[in-house]
Design a protein around this motif. Structure first.
Motif, PDB file in Angstrom:
ATOM      1  N   LEU A   9     -22.127  43.680   8.118  1.00  0.00           N
ATOM      2  CA  LEU A   9     -23.305  42.837   7.907  1.00  0.00           C
ATOM      3  C   LEU A   9     -22.909  41.365   7.894  1.00  0.00           C
ATOM      4  N   LYS A  10     -21.854  41.055   7.154  1.00  0.00           N
ATOM      5  CA  LYS A  10     -21.393  39.669   7.056  1.00  0.00           C
ATOM      6  C   LYS A  10     -20.988  39.114   8.414  1.00  0.00           C
ATOM      7  N   ALA A  11     -20.363  39.928   9.240  1.00  0.00           N
ATOM      8  CA  ALA A  11     -19.952  39.484  10.571  1.00  0.00           C
ATOM      9  C   ALA A  11     -21.168  39.089  11.401  1.00  0.00           C
ATOM     10  N   PHE A  12     -22.251  39.835  11.269  1.00  0.00           N
ATOM     11  CA  PHE A  12     -23.470  39.509  12.002  1.00  0.00           C
ATOM     12  C   PHE A  12     -24.050  38.191  11.513  1.00  0.00           C
ATOM     13  N   TYR A  19     -29.221  33.659  12.730  1.00  0.00           N
ATOM     14  CA  TYR A  19     -29.383  34.958  12.073  1.00  0.00           C
ATOM     15  C   TYR A  19     -29.468  34.834  10.555  1.00  0.00           C
ATOM     16  N   ALA A  20     -29.515  33.626  10.047  1.00  0.00           N
ATOM     17  CA  ALA A  20     -29.566  33.411   8.598  1.00  0.00           C
ATOM     18  C   ALA A  20     -30.761  34.106   7.953  1.00  0.00           C
ATOM     19  N   GLY A  21     -31.834  34.285   8.695  1.00  0.00           N
ATOM     20  CA  GLY A  21     -33.012  34.963   8.168  1.00  0.00           C
ATOM     21  C   GLY A  21     -32.789  36.434   7.877  1.00  0.00           C
ATOM     22  N   ALA A  22     -31.693  36.983   8.345  1.00  0.00           N
ATOM     23  CA  ALA A  22     -31.390  38.395   8.098  1.00  0.00           C
ATOM     24  C   ALA A  22     -30.654  38.613   6.786  1.00  0.00           C
ATOM     25  N   VAL A  23     -30.094  37.551   6.220  1.00  0.00           N
ATOM     26  CA  VAL A  23     -29.231  37.707   5.047  1.00  0.00           C
ATOM     27  C   VAL A  23     -29.970  38.342   3.874  1.00  0.00           C
ATOM     28  N   GLU A  24     -31.022  37.719   3.385  1.00  0.00           N
ATOM     29  CA  GLU A  24     -31.709  38.227   2.191  1.00  0.00           C
ATOM     30  C   GLU A  24     -32.338  39.602   2.402  1.00  0.00           C
ATOM     31  N   LEU A  86     -25.924  46.076  13.304  1.00  0.00           N
ATOM     32  CA  LEU A  86     -27.010  45.201  12.862  1.00  0.00           C
ATOM     33  C   LEU A  86     -27.208  44.189  13.968  1.00  0.00           C
ATOM     34  N   GLY A  87     -28.441  44.045  14.429  1.00  0.00           N
ATOM     35  CA  GLY A  87     -28.709  43.089  15.495  1.00  0.00           C
ATOM     36  C   GLY A  87     -30.186  42.882  15.726  1.00  0.00           C
ATOM     37  N   THR A  88     -30.472  42.008  16.658  1.00  0.00           N
ATOM     38  CA  THR A  88     -31.853  41.738  17.040  1.00  0.00           C
ATOM     39  C   THR A  88     -32.376  42.905  17.873  1.00  0.00           C
TER      40      THR A  88
END
Length: 100
Positions: A9-12, A19-24, A86-88
C-alpha cells in the motif's frame, strides 16, 4: 485478520503524489480488516457490500468511492489477507486479477 503487506500500500501511495487521495480510505480499510475475523467470503461481503468475490479466495475492494481497486487473496483458515494489488481503475484493467 493478519495483513501482508502494508508495504504494498505504501509503495502505491509513494509512487505518485496524485495518489494521495487513496491514503486515508485505504488505511480505513486496513484498520477495519485488522479487526475482522472472516471465515468465509460471505462474511467479507456482509461487511463490504461492494466487494467483488472472485474464485480461489481473491476479493476486489473499491476504495475511495470506487476511485481505486484493491485486490487481496484471503486464506480464511489461517486468517491472513495478502495484498496483491492497489491501483486506479485504468491500472486494474491491465492486470489479470487471478494471476497476480
Amino acid at each position: 485478520m493478519r495483513i501482508i503487506a502494508l508495504s504494498t500500500l505504501k509503495a502505491f501511495w509513494d509512487e505518485d503524489p496524485s495518489y494521495a487521495g487513496a491514503v486515508e480510505p485505504t488505511l480505513a480499510w486496513y484498520r477495519h480488516t485488522l479487526k475482522a475475523d472472516w471465515a468465509s467470503p460471505a462474511e467479507v461481503k456482509k461487511e463490504f457490500r461492494n466487494a467483488s468475490i472472485l474464485k480461489d479466495g481473491r476479493v476486489v475492494f473499491n476504495i475511495a468511492g470506487n476511485k481505486y481497486r484493491l485486490v487481496v487473496w484471503i486464506n480464511y483458515a489461517y486468517k491472513v489477507v495478502y495484498i496483491r494489488f492497489l491501483g486506479t481503475h485504468a491500472q486494474y484493467d491491465k492486470i489479470n486479477v487471478q494471476a497476480i
